[in-house]
Design an enzyme around this catalytic site. Structure first.
Site, PDB file in Angstrom:
ATOM      1  N   CYS A 197       0.879  -1.169   0.000  1.00  0.00           N
ATOM      2  CA  CYS A 197       0.000   0.000   0.000  1.00  0.00           C
ATOM      3  C   CYS A 197       0.914   1.216   0.000  1.00  0.00           C
ATOM      4  CB  CYS A 197      -0.892   0.016   1.238  1.00  0.00           C
ATOM      5  SG  CYS A 197      -1.831   1.544   1.373  1.00  0.00           S
ATOM      6  N   GLU A 256       1.828  16.716   2.362  1.00  0.00           N
ATOM      7  CA  GLU A 256       3.242  16.541   2.039  1.00  0.00           C
ATOM      8  C   GLU A 256       4.213  16.734   3.213  1.00  0.00           C
ATOM      9  OE1 GLU A 256       3.970  17.823  -2.407  1.00  0.00           O
ATOM     10  OE2 GLU A 256       2.762  19.310  -1.353  1.00  0.00           O
ATOM     11  N   ARG A 284      18.931 -14.920   6.573  1.00  0.00           N
ATOM     12  CA  ARG A 284      18.745 -14.232   5.286  1.00  0.00           C
ATOM     13  C   ARG A 284      18.734 -12.729   5.542  1.00  0.00           C
ATOM     14  NH1 ARG A 284      13.658 -12.800   3.011  1.00  0.00           N
ATOM     15  NH2 ARG A 284      13.947 -13.804   0.999  1.00  0.00           N
TER      16      ARG A 284
HETATM   17  C1  LIG Z   1       6.899 -12.507  -5.689  1.00  0.00           C
HETATM   18  C2  LIG Z   1       7.768 -13.710  -5.475  1.00  0.00           C
HETATM   19  C3  LIG Z   1       8.690 -13.677  -4.462  1.00  0.00           C
HETATM   20  C4  LIG Z   1       9.528 -14.766  -4.263  1.00  0.00           C
HETATM   21  N1  LIG Z   1      10.430 -14.720  -3.250  1.00  0.00           N
HETATM   22  C5  LIG Z   1      11.248 -15.774  -3.044  1.00  0.00           C
HETATM   23  C6  LIG Z   1      12.208 -15.775  -1.997  1.00  0.00           C
HETATM   24  O1  LIG Z   1      12.320 -14.813  -1.247  1.00  0.00           O
HETATM   25  N2  LIG Z   1      13.003 -16.853  -1.851  1.00  0.00           N
HETATM   26  C7  LIG Z   1      12.883 -17.944  -2.661  1.00  0.00           C
HETATM   27  O2  LIG Z   1      13.606 -18.909  -2.481  1.00  0.00           O
HETATM   28  N3  LIG Z   1      11.977 -17.980  -3.647  1.00  0.00           N
HETATM   29  C8  LIG Z   1      11.168 -16.930  -3.864  1.00  0.00           C
HETATM   30  N4  LIG Z   1      10.267 -16.958  -4.883  1.00  0.00           N
HETATM   31  C9  LIG Z   1      10.263 -18.100  -5.797  1.00  0.00           C
HETATM   32  C10 LIG Z   1       9.156 -19.092  -5.487  1.00  0.00           C
HETATM   33  O3  LIG Z   1       9.499 -19.837  -4.369  1.00  0.00           O
HETATM   34  C11 LIG Z   1       9.006 -19.940  -6.697  1.00  0.00           C
HETATM   35  O4  LIG Z   1       8.452 -19.122  -7.715  1.00  0.00           O
HETATM   36  C12 LIG Z   1       8.100 -21.129  -6.512  1.00  0.00           C
HETATM   37  O5  LIG Z   1       8.531 -21.941  -5.475  1.00  0.00           O
HETATM   38  C13 LIG Z   1       8.073 -21.926  -7.805  1.00  0.00           C
HETATM   39  O6  LIG Z   1       7.133 -22.959  -7.674  1.00  0.00           O
HETATM   40  P1  LIG Z   1       5.971 -23.147  -8.725  1.00  0.00           P
HETATM   41  O7  LIG Z   1       5.262 -24.343  -8.321  1.00  0.00           O
HETATM   42  O8  LIG Z   1       5.161 -21.941  -8.867  1.00  0.00           O
HETATM   43  O9  LIG Z   1       6.831 -23.373 -10.027  1.00  0.00           O
HETATM   44  P2  LIG Z   1       6.404 -23.157 -11.529  1.00  0.00           P
HETATM   45  O10 LIG Z   1       6.377 -21.717 -11.813  1.00  0.00           O
HETATM   46  O11 LIG Z   1       5.191 -23.933 -11.833  1.00  0.00           O
HETATM   47  O12 LIG Z   1       7.670 -23.796 -12.231  1.00  0.00           O
HETATM   48  C14 LIG Z   1       8.879 -23.183 -12.218  1.00  0.00           C
HETATM   49  C15 LIG Z   1       9.821 -23.875 -13.217  1.00  0.00           C
HETATM   50  O13 LIG Z   1      10.143 -25.151 -12.735  1.00  0.00           O
HETATM   51  C16 LIG Z   1       9.674 -26.184 -13.611  1.00  0.00           C
HETATM   52  N5  LIG Z   1       9.170 -27.252 -12.743  1.00  0.00           N
HETATM   53  C17 LIG Z   1       8.290 -27.079 -11.729  1.00  0.00           C
HETATM   54  N6  LIG Z   1       8.171 -28.249 -11.059  1.00  0.00           N
HETATM   55  C18 LIG Z   1       8.981 -29.130 -11.652  1.00  0.00           C
HETATM   56  C19 LIG Z   1       9.288 -30.495 -11.399  1.00  0.00           C
HETATM   57  N7  LIG Z   1       8.751 -31.160 -10.384  1.00  0.00           N
HETATM   58  N8  LIG Z   1      10.177 -31.103 -12.209  1.00  0.00           N
HETATM   59  C20 LIG Z   1      10.750 -30.434 -13.231  1.00  0.00           C
HETATM   60  N9  LIG Z   1      10.485 -29.143 -13.516  1.00  0.00           N
HETATM   61  C21 LIG Z   1       9.608 -28.492 -12.735  1.00  0.00           C
HETATM   62  C22 LIG Z   1       8.645 -25.525 -14.497  1.00  0.00           C
HETATM   63  O14 LIG Z   1       8.587 -26.117 -15.741  1.00  0.00           O
HETATM   64  C23 LIG Z   1       9.178 -24.100 -14.563  1.00  0.00           C
HETATM   65  O15 LIG Z   1      10.175 -24.013 -15.524  1.00  0.00           O
HETATM   66  C24 LIG Z   1       9.421 -15.899  -5.106  1.00  0.00           C
HETATM   67  C25 LIG Z   1       8.486 -15.918  -6.118  1.00  0.00           C
HETATM   68  C26 LIG Z   1       7.655 -14.843  -6.317  1.00  0.00           C
HETATM   69  C27 LIG Z   1       6.683 -14.862  -7.438  1.00  0.00           C
HETATM   70  S1  FES Z   2      -2.375   2.015  -2.256  1.00  0.00           S
HETATM   71 FE1  FES Z   2      -3.334   1.479  -0.408  1.00  0.00          FE
HETATM   72  S2  FES Z   2      -4.887   2.953  -0.233  1.00  0.00           S
HETATM   73 FE2  FES Z   2      -3.767   3.639  -1.966  1.00  0.00          FE
END
Ligand SMILES: Cc1cc2nc3c(=O)[nH]c(=O)nc-3n(C[C@H](O)[C@H](O)[C@H](O)COP(=O)(O)OP(=O)(O)OC[C@H]3O[C@@H](n4cnc5c(N)ncnc54)[C@H](O)[C@@H]3O)c2cc1C
Ligand code: FES
Ligand code: FES
Length: 1414
Positions: free
Chosen positions: A209, A1342, A484
């Protein structure tokens, strides 16, 4: 077309959810058309799901379609918003803001159970929700059927300002609530849920936010928690402070936890039971159930080399990786038995690769894992605790452990999971074709990238107790710790480095020494391909008795081993983090004899550096920081003024509940008219070059594209005009020559936003720099080449006093000291957006999210070459502006209008976050050189400054900057003040207004000078501030007529009041004691005043009374979330009530403020500078005066006839007599006003990591007589937190060409709930009568932002302590107290000043000390 056909049927479900459908069906024009045309029976295997209880059946869809895309484009449910990411498209960086969060519910027909969890709809693929039920915020409740208690509480706790983030927040809270209610826990008291305060706070820790500062949101969430102390909740509209606990509880909107929350419709349950499977061919979406099925599927795809296939689980990986590739087939791994189960045996715990991170956390935390002993459970628990810091709840709920590890293995994602599991000794099981392999995690990570057909089946975390060296004769213990360091502890931030250590140690009872039998030392995410075991360190430590000398050697080895790859930002910082963490883990084990008496104490295991109990206890009296909650109770002190009722009352923001339910309509929520096109900008990546050609890479136009709009499309008679202000103009598109990276070159227009965004990435620009001068990219270069903008004399501030006299009076001088300040991005949650609709007779209607529709109006007319009466710009609400929707919104609206003109069709755009960040310009960076002369007692006698402002390529509002900087800087009496300020014209995007533009920098410069003076004299900074305060006569000298009357100079009294209310002196003493006793944490405290001059601008208003007595009001000011409409409404009710007839006490409910329309109310001007609320109020008051004057004779007559007269009767009669009941005014102020404000803060700095935590902030803010204290409180808190962002977190970085590279939520970190002050006290000081102001009020939008400099100053104080300590260890010379802490004071910046090698220095010093002691 993505959606070939779909249909919906309504079936009633829960009273909460189902009751709301009808409300939305009526607002679905586009939806119905598609539906009617294409409806057909799809048979079994269709993609079927429910949204808010409504059945949706989609017969055909591209498998890459996201749920958000579907919701926003094809349903009436617009509450899920797009806040981050590159459009609603599958090539995004996203997942980082929470604006799109929805609740996903799954039904298990076997167990007859529903599972509910939040997800980010921007990453969830539509096909993956087959058979699921989705609940959005409007599904919880709405204006027609009644708002949900969550909506009502957000509204009543004043937790919604612009409202763009609010639906996502509400659903995140709802998700936590639903989860908590399912827990087997003690029944809560009536009116509360089973949610705990900690859970309530964490529920929204991943949601951004930009307006509120989070405190009121946290209170709204906590108001539902079973363990909340209602007295701890902040200011709200439900109760008065003095009421009893019982009365307060009874006033909260009812929440009945015993009513079952039904999120899953019965019809869908029945349907799932009969036909659960999706037709894989039709949707290109396969969902194998076993590893065997998966194997044969992969085999069949293998045979067909043309099919591009993707394995998918949660699809959250798309949040990080931009994927342009198109896939023919998706294989959803979530139902493969072997991948989705968790198995435990005495050897450990095996987690299927498709198990989500949330489920893994639950499994690892399970107390009754009887297979494992307590040591093993501690390892699991530590892993779980670390995993809770990954991403956000709504990402962890779908992101899988396997997906994370594959991303780490294949694409070198900076994973936390890889690091912590590597330290825990995990192994993985892979399936390639028919080959099964089990290998250690490090081996897996080191292999070449996994090919797309290999599948990670599971990961196994061993039961370490089972493999521990049981032959050891000594009493051994397993220690495990993870670390971390990231810019935000919880809120969605990747780490600079993570680490995990596992050690098996034994205690030599005779000596109390500790032997490290063996260990695993792992570091990751620091700019390395993948997590690594520091084997050299492990080998060195294994078998050693831990001594300071051993630790010193190990730390040095870590530094040599943990070296980020070239190009990684802050490499030395990351290496030093690694050293710090190993130190933190091992140091407590050295010389443990005093801590361990003959064996291990349980608490010792896994404790970090010991805490000093005495200090802790003392601190708890004042700080309350030891609680597990993110925030402690905060206090809001407001004085209500009843003189001008209802003005002065803390009424709720207009439409807050509507914003919470998501029904409030933002520009992108307006349904697209028929034939609407969508635009996307193509921008330059060169700072200075000829643009020879702009064309698509392929000869054929990309999918859905209608064409490109560029400078060539400016119609005859029109101008290449993108922005018009009183200070200058800006081009819409580059014309032959691009003059900065990020400049608009063209606008791609296509049938959907997705196609337009994709196509803009496919445009090729041919640049030529031959024989061109190099660009001007620095202010130094601008000076060399005399590249400046002129500042009109009338805007250039005046020098003050006699500078030569000031120099002559000085006992000391500091010469040529330097300060450098960077930019800041507005990060409004709603990015720039507009919709232009061509109308008859060459006219154009433009809906624009805009702070100055009038300027947009003028610009559009000029660009199209049409008279201004042919243009109409409409702005209803803006999803956050902060200055960024002033000048920078105009070219967006103009480009849409030009494209609409060219194609004769409506054109709209919603900029994706990346383009928005590239084009926004942001705050003005600047470089300051100062000379200051001062007396030995700290009194400054002369200050001379040279300020070089980087204004970018066009003038924008830059000529106002010198005046604004000086306004903030003059908060102290400098004796004499002279300055030279240059506005440098450079080849950067034009810098623009951002909340408190110039004032925030000026105020900060003043504090830096004062601190420099104090440190030179070795005096206390607070005393240096005191001695340089104004007396009224010197205030008059510096501020002239804006100083007002002597009684209005409230700063000294506020300053003293703050000292008392914040226990400032007591806290100073405690901090000294804390710093004496603590080695690795230092605290600082700082009290900072501000003086902020504001300018009230002319503003029009119009008040019309309708025949039923209701009132409609138009004002020049725009509702940006700052509560302008609310104040105006109060003022209209107050103004009209002076007619004094019966019923005027209820006028508030009769007033409606309507959207700004530039043809209805002209000369609207700009909403900026904090004062538009008050000027809009004043213009309305003037209108009311006119109306009352017109009505008064009639009222007298009627009263004479009947003795009394009611408002509606009066108006009815006035209508019959054709009285003009519409009045307009144009308020033009004839004065300036000033504000005096004051504040104090305390900050704690962790010297091992550079992490800062704001323990407490106290603000006293003079609001005059607030027009609405609730609104002003929100402005104060919100501005202060935005200031924290500027001073502590937000790095708006560019590449060497000036192209913005911090272009999304991954790289740009605004504050989240975990980075605001833990205790946040605000007092609105009511300073009584101010003759010249609107009902004695003062602005609040502000100035409070400037107060956040106190956090930076307190950090500087803590850093000084750290440096003094380094000095005492002999590692720093006498100059330790003179240093420059950057803005923002990020973790690397702080750590660098506290010593990147402080650990080694300390150990060396300890070794020396010990040897000296013999
Ligand atoms: C906003 C955000 C913040 C994040 N912050 C962190 C963080 O602080 N620390 C951290 O460690 N991670 C972080 N992540 C990463 C997050 O943990 C991973 O995006 C998530 O775990 C991926 O899992 P998924 O099931 O969505 O994978 P998917 O997006 O479905 O797959 C990811 C990739 O892996 C492949 N894949 C998936 N499963 C398998 C499998 N079993 N075998 C072979 N290939 C496979 C897919 O084909 C694809 O290429 C963050 C992600 C986001 C979006
Ligand atoms: S972004 Fe949270 S109220 Fe505007
Ligand atoms: S839009 Fe989905 S998390 Fe930001």
């Amino acid at each position: 077309m993505l959606f070939e056909c779909y249909q919906w049927k309504v079936e009633r479900v829960s009273p909460v959810i189902a009751a709301n459908f009808d409300a939305f069906l009526s607002v679905t024009p586009t939806h119905n058309t598609v539906m009617e045309e294409k409806q057909r029976e799809t048979g079994t295997g269709s993609l079927v799901f429910a949204i808010n209880g409504l059945r949706f059946e989609v017969s055909s869809v591209s498998p890459s379609t996201t749920l958000l895309e579907f919701l926003r484009a094809q349903t009436p449910f617009k509450s899920p918003k797009l806040g981050c990411g590159e459009g609603i498209i599958a090539l995004s960086f996203a997942g980082g803001c929470g604006a799109c969060v929805v609740l996903l519910s799954k039904y298990d027909p076997v167990l007859d159970q529903v599972e509910d969890f939040t997800v980010s709809s921007c990453l969830t693929l539509l096909c993956s929700v087959n058979g699921c039920s989705i609940t959005t915020s409007e599904g919880l409740g709405n204006s027609k059927d009644g708002f949900h208690p969550i909506h009502q509480r957000f509204s009543g706790f004043h937790a919604s300002q612009c409202g763009f983030c609010t639906p996502g927040m509400c659903v995140s809270l709802f998700g936590a609530l639903v989860k908590a209610e399912k827990k087997d826990q003690r029944e809560p008291s009536p009116g509360f849920s089973k949610l705990t305060v900690v859970e309530a706070e964490k529920a929204i820790s991943g949601n951004l936010c930009r307006c509120t500062g989070y405190r009121p949101i946290a209170d709204a969430c906590k108001s539902l928690a079973a363990d909340v102390d209602i007295e701890d909740l902040g200011f709200n509209s439900f109760w008065r402070k003095e009421e009893t606990r019982e009365a307060k509880m009874s006033r909260l909107p009812v929440y009945d936890h015993s009513l079952e929350i039904s999120t899953f419709p019965e019809f869908l349950k029945r349907e799932i039971k009969s036909s659960p499977l999706l037709d894989s061919e039709r949707y290109s979406w396969c969902k194998p159930a076993t590893a065997e099925e998966l194997q044969s599927l992969l085999k069949s795809i293998d045979a067909d080399s043309k099919t591009r296939m993707k394995l998918v689980v949660g699809n959250t990986g798309m949040g990080y990786y931009k994927e342009l590739e198109h896939y023919d087939k998706y294989i959803d791994l979530r139902c493969v038995l072997e991948l989705s189960s968790i198995r435990r045996d005495e050897e450990g715990i095996e987690i299927g690769a498709a198990v989500t991170i949330s489920k893994t956390i639950e499994a690892l935390k399970e107390e009754n894992n009887s297979e494992f002993n307590s040591e093993c459970k501690i390892v699991f628990k530590r892993i779980a605790l670390h995993m809770e810091k990954i991403a956000s709840e709504f990402i962890r709920n779908t992101g899988s452990v396997g997906g994370n590890l594959v991303m780490a293995q294949r694409k070198h994602f900076p994973s936390d999971i890889a690091t912590i599991l590597l330290a825990a000794g995990a192994s993985v099981h892979i399936l390639t074709g028919t080959l099964h392999e089990k290998l250690a995690l490090d081996e897996f990570l080191e292999r070449p990238p996994l090919d797309s057909k290999s599948v990670l089946l599971n990961v196994k975390i061993p039961n370490y107790a089972a493999v521990k060296n049981i032959s050891s004769e000594m009493d051994s213990k397993l220690l495990f710790e993870t670390y971390r360091a990231s810019p935000r502890p919880l809120g969605n931030a990747l780490p600079y480095l993570n680490a995990a250590f596992l050690a098996e140690v034994s205690c030599l009872k005779s000596s109390g020494s500790v032997v490290l039998n063996k260990c695993r030392v792992v570091f990751g995410a620091y700019g390395t391909k993948h997590a690594i075991r520091a084997k050299e360190v492990e080998n060195f430590l294994s078998g050693k008795i831990l001594t300071i000398g051993v630790l010193y050697e190990a730390v040095k080895m870590v530094k040599a081993n943990v070296v980020p790859e070239d190009g990684t930002p802050s490499p030395a910082y990351r290496s030093s983090l690694a050293a710090g963490y190993l130190f933190d883990f091992l140091f407590p084990l050295i010389d443990t004899s005093s801590k361990i008496h003959g064996g291990w104490s349980d608490e010792y295991c896994n404790t970090s550096l010991s805490e000093d109990a005495e200090i802790k206890q003392k601190y708890s009296q004042l700080d309350h920081v030891q609680l597990p909650t993110l925030l402690t109770s905060s206090e809001q002190v407001l004085e209500l003024n009843h003189d001008h009722h209802p003005v002065g009352q803390p009424i709720k923001k207009i439409g807050a509940a509507l914003q919470a339910s998501g029904e409030a309509v933002f520009v992108d929520d307006i349904p697209s008219p028929a034939n609407c096109l969508h635009g996307s900008f193509v921008h330059s990546i060169k700072p200075f070059a000829r643009v020879k050609d702009i064309k698509f890479k392929s000869k054929l136009l990309p999918d859905g594209v209608s064409g490109l709009v560029s400078v060539r499309d400016i119609p005859k008679g029109g101008e290449n005009r993108g922005c018009t202000t009183m200070l200058g103009t800006e081009s819409l598109f580059a014309d032959g020559l691009t003059q900065h990276a990020g400049e608009r070159l063209a606008f791609v227009v296509a049938d959907t936003q997705k196609h337009a965004d994709i196509a803009s990435n496919l445009v090729e620009v041919d640049y030529d720099i031959e024989n061109l001068e190099p660009p001007i990219l620095t202010v130094e270069e601008a000076i060399k080449r005399s590249s400046f903008f002129e500042v009109p004399l009338s805007l250039y501030p005046k020098q003050v006093g006699d500078i030569s006299k000031g120099w002559a009076e000085a006992d000391h001088k500091i010469l040529s000291a330097k300060i450098k300040l960077g930019s800041q991005y507005h990060f409004y949650m709603e990015t720039q957006t507009a919709l232009a609709i061509p109308d008859e007779d060459n006219t154009m209607v433009v809906y624009s999210s805009n702070q100055c529709p009038e300027y947009a109006h003028v610009t559009i007319a000029k660009c199209l070459g049409i008279p201004e009466h042919n243009v109409r710009v409409i702005t209803r609400r803006v999803g956050g502006g902060f200055g960024g929707k002033a000048m920078k919104a105009i070219p967006v609206a103009t480009a849409c209008a030009l494209a609409a003109h060219k194609f004769r069709r409506p054109v709209r755009t919603y900029l994706n976050r990346k383009i928005d960040m590239i084009m926004a310009g942001g705050r003005h960076p600047m470089e300051i050189t100062y000379n200051v002369g001062f007396k030995s007692n700290g009194k400054v006698t002369a200050l001379q400054l040279d300020i070089l402002i980087n204004a970018g390529i066009s003038v924008d509002i830059s000529p106002l900057m010198p005046r604004n900087i000086l306004s903030g800087l003059k908060k102290y009496d400098w004796g004499a003040l002279s300055f030279d300020i240059k506005l440098c014209k450079t080849n950067h995007s034009s810098k623009t207004a951002m909340r408190a533009p110039g004032e925030v920098q000026g105020s900060y410069i003043a504090e830096t000078v004062i601190e420099h003076v104090a440190s030179t004299l070795s005096m206390d900074v607070d005393s240096a501030r005191n001695i340089n305060f104004y007396r009224y006569d010197s205030l008059k000298l510096f501020y002239d007529f804006a100083a007002g009357d002597p009684a209005e100079y409230t700063l000294p009294s506020i300053w003293n009041k703050l000292a008392a209310s914040s226990s400032f002196n007591q806290r100073v003493e405690l901090i000294k004691e804390f710093n004496r006793c603590k080695v690795w944490k230092k605290r600082g405290i700082s009290r900072v005043p501000i003086v902020h001059q504001v300018f009230v601008k002319p503003t029009p208003g119009k008040v019309s009374i309708l025949s039923d007595g209701s009132v409609v009001v138009e004002v020049g000011g725009i509702e940006l979330g700052q509560g302008l409409w609310t104040k105006v409404k109060q003022m209209a009710a107050f103004g009209l009530s002076s007619i004094k007839c019966d019923g005027v006490e209820n006028l508030l409910g009769k007033v409606r403020i309507i959207q700004a329309d530039t043809l209805s109310l002209t000369q609207g001007g700009i909403t900026a500078g904090s004062t538009t609320s008050e000027s809009s109020c004043e213009s309305v008051r003037l209108c009311c005066e006119v109306l009352v004057e017109r009505l008064a004779p009639l009222k007298e007559t009627l009263q004479g006839q009947t003795g009394s007269v009611r408002w509606d009767e009066l108006i009815c009669k006035a209508y019959m007599e054709s009285l003009n009941l519409s009045a307009t005014s144009h308020y033009s102020p004839d004065f300036n006003s000033m504000h005096y404000l004051n504040y104090g803060a305390a900050v704690e700095v962790n010297l091992l990591t550079g992490e800062t935590a704001i323990l407490r902030s106290d603000i006293i803010y003079d609001c005059g007589q607030s027009l609405n204290p609730a609104v002003d409180l929100g402005q104060i808190e919100g501005a202060f937190v935005q200031g924290i962002g500027f001073f502590m977190l937000e790095e708006y970085t560019t590449n060497p060409d000036g192209l913005v590279v911090a272009d999304g939520t991954w790289t740009y970190k605004i504050p989240t709930i975990d980075t605001i002050p833990k205790q946040f006290n605000v007092e609105i000081h009511s300073s009584g009568h101010h003759r010249q102001r609107v009902l004695s009020s003062k602005a609040s939008g502000e100035p409070p932002l400037l107060l956040a400099a106190s956090v930076h100053c307190a950090t500087r104080a803590a850093v000084r302590e750290a440096r003094q300590q380094l000095h005492s260890w002999g590692c720093m010379d006498e100059s330790y107290s003179t240093f420059n802490l950057e803005v923002p004071a990020t973790m690397p910046a702080v750590k660098e000043l506290c010593g990147l090698d402080s650990v080694e220095s300390y150990l060396q010093w300890e070794m020396g000390r010990k040897s000296r002691l013999g």
